[in-house]
Motif scaffolding. Sequence first.
Motif, PDB file in Angstrom:
ATOM      1  N   SER A  90      47.425  10.035  39.251  1.00  0.00           N
ATOM      2  CA  SER A  90      47.607  11.484  39.382  1.00  0.00           C
ATOM      3  C   SER A  90      47.881  12.056  37.995  1.00  0.00           C
ATOM      4  CB  SER A  90      48.768  11.815  40.313  1.00  0.00           C
ATOM      5  OG  SER A  90      48.598  11.226  41.589  1.00  0.00           O
ATOM      6  N   ARG A  91      47.649  13.361  37.854  1.00  0.00           N
ATOM      7  CA  ARG A  91      47.907  13.988  36.554  1.00  0.00           C
ATOM      8  C   ARG A  91      49.401  14.209  36.325  1.00  0.00           C
ATOM      9  NH1 ARG A  91      43.458  15.831  33.962  1.00  0.00           N
ATOM     10  NH2 ARG A  91      41.510  15.974  35.150  1.00  0.00           N
ATOM     11  N   THR A  92      50.085  14.738  37.336  1.00  0.00           N
ATOM     12  CA  THR A  92      51.505  15.044  37.228  1.00  0.00           C
ATOM     13  C   THR A  92      52.257  14.484  38.432  1.00  0.00           C
ATOM     14  OG1 THR A  92      51.298  17.144  38.406  1.00  0.00           O
ATOM     15  CG2 THR A  92      50.972  17.197  36.008  1.00  0.00           C
TER      16      THR A  92
ATOM     17  N   GLY B 162      43.488  11.091  42.588  1.00  0.00           N
ATOM     18  CA  GLY B 162      43.611  12.403  43.230  1.00  0.00           C
ATOM     19  C   GLY B 162      43.497  12.325  44.737  1.00  0.00           C
TER      20      GLY B 162
ATOM     21  N   LEU C   8      46.376   6.048  32.202  1.00  0.00           N
ATOM     22  CA  LEU C   8      45.295   5.913  33.172  1.00  0.00           C
ATOM     23  C   LEU C   8      45.357   4.531  33.813  1.00  0.00           C
ATOM     24  CD1 LEU C   8      42.394   7.476  31.052  1.00  0.00           C
ATOM     25  CD2 LEU C   8      43.810   8.618  32.770  1.00  0.00           C
TER      26      LEU C   8
ATOM     27  N   SER D  77      49.034  10.490  34.341  1.00  0.00           N
ATOM     28  CA  SER D  77      48.299  10.608  33.076  1.00  0.00           C
ATOM     29  C   SER D  77      48.873  11.644  32.118  1.00  0.00           C
ATOM     30  CB  SER D  77      46.831  10.941  33.356  1.00  0.00           C
ATOM     31  OG  SER D  77      46.715  12.203  33.996  1.00  0.00           O
ATOM     32  N   ASP D  78      49.422  12.766  32.628  1.00  0.00           N
ATOM     33  CA  ASP D  78      49.739  13.900  31.750  1.00  0.00           C
ATOM     34  C   ASP D  78      51.207  14.067  31.415  1.00  0.00           C
ATOM     35  OD1 ASP D  78      47.061  14.301  31.993  1.00  0.00           O
ATOM     36  OD2 ASP D  78      47.163  16.256  32.965  1.00  0.00           O
TER      37      ASP D  78
END
Length: 580
Positions: A396-398, A368, A437, A426-427
């Motif tokens: 990062s998530r997206t 992040g 991850l 990750s997402d």
Amino acid sequence: MADRGVDIVIRGAGLQALTKAVALAESGKKVLVVEQGPKPGGRISAFRRGRYEFETGFPGGGESSLRYADAVALDARLRELGGEVRYDRAAAVTEKNAVTLSDGTVIPCGEAIAVFGPDEELVDRTFTVFLGLDVPAEALDIQSGTAGGIRCRVLPTAAGVCALRLTKLLPEGAFDAVTEAVYFSWKDRVAREIVEDFEKETGADIRNHIEEMDAATPATWARRLLPPDHPGHARRLANAIHPAIQHAVVAEVTEREYAKSFRLVPDAEKGTEKLAVFRAGQYITLKLDIGGRIIWKPYSIQSGPGAVLAPDGGGYTITIRRALGGLGSEFVLDHWKVGTRVDLSAPMGDFYYSPLRDARQVLGLAGGSGITPFFSLVSAIADGIEDLDLTILYGSRTVSGILLREELEELAARCGGKVKIVHVISDEAAEGLERGLISREILKKYAPAGDMTVYFSGGGDFRDYALKEAEILCLPRRRLRHEMFGEVKDARVLPDWPAAVREESFTVTAREDGRTWMLPCRAGQSLMDAMERGGVGASFRCRSGECGWCRTRLISGEVFAVGASDGRPEGDRANGWIHP
């Protein structure tokens, strides 16, 4: 005491000064000791880096058997006798019979005494390297003594490791040409030369065992031992590198997904002509006035070190992502705009690349907004300020949530192949990017071959996870470096929190400058948070207890200290000083 006046003001809290102060207090005198530094000891102070404690010493004081703990004990004894010690950088004796503190308080006194005046020539020539080695001194056959003009002192520290202090007197005038622009590179070069010379003289293999290090230059000694208005070059440079406070104004705001970037430039109208230089990876702490409460919040500097060297005074860029319930981030994101005036600290922190301590190959693990110190490091590589090979695994998530993606990749393209960036999402799945991850499998795939130093930057959960996954790399402890631990929101979740204390509420009595506050504090809440919420105008910096800026005397009661980030020297721990 400040309202009633004192018989004697003693300037400086060195060992000689405190010894004299105690003797005067025992004879019935009302004594006030005023020290411009944050701690007692004068020539002798102490600080911690990880598991190592370092006593600073100073050549002009000889190799005394007295230690920092002795100075802290004298401080405590003086207070028992009704005396007082004020750690006040800007305090000044303005008249023969009065001293003025930084808050404007004027204390009448019958006599003012300066017990300690350092040898100014030694201040201008002294360079000290502090080394924490991951083996005991006996394993390297290192002993206290002098070798090739370098004075070595083996310092008491944790078992199985050793702390060294190497001090050398530089040639006369060697520091005179050092400017802000070259200060850190000069510091690195001289430290390396001292270590290399000591290795040649003793045959000790030091560089392959350095886990922690720091260095005290003539500017460092001048900052501690000379008054702020001293005309010498070392003191003037110290003032520029370590200003007590900086004034800036927001010059530019860049909107991002869930975040904003702010460019801060010097506020000349308030007295800041240029912002202090820094190393890639350091942070500044913002002084925020939130509804009348003063809150200090640290943020990594995103811009590169070269950004403050511009003729117009340069600037800092920080990027702040909104944190759920984050008092500081929500205030800044909702209220700052172009023209907002900001007070901030000098750059701080030791999360930076050291060519003497670290491997040339660096693996950076970021989660992040933890990318910001690496952004600064990439900028430094692109500008030729730092020279290393850097691989960044950025989680990062997206895809849309990758902070600073385009700017970071543009910078990396300017680094001549020295920087590689790998995005891990990750997402969601994304072509050309890793999914999941930053796992052991990802680390094995992208970690450089051979020796490396791994840097971790991100929230506490990310850091703990990444440190565990990085065990697959089988690196020694000295090759793993992470940012500050950060503020603990609820210490009850820590494994060593006392099980019997869960739901209790407490009342904290805080005293400062003749004022008293009665503050509610729940079990697991930091004293710092309780003080800020209660309107105590105390000054903080790192918010994790590591830097020592918040050093506070515990009058009574018991506190829980987070062991991993407890930056107190042993002398402070034994004499009732805490980092709230």
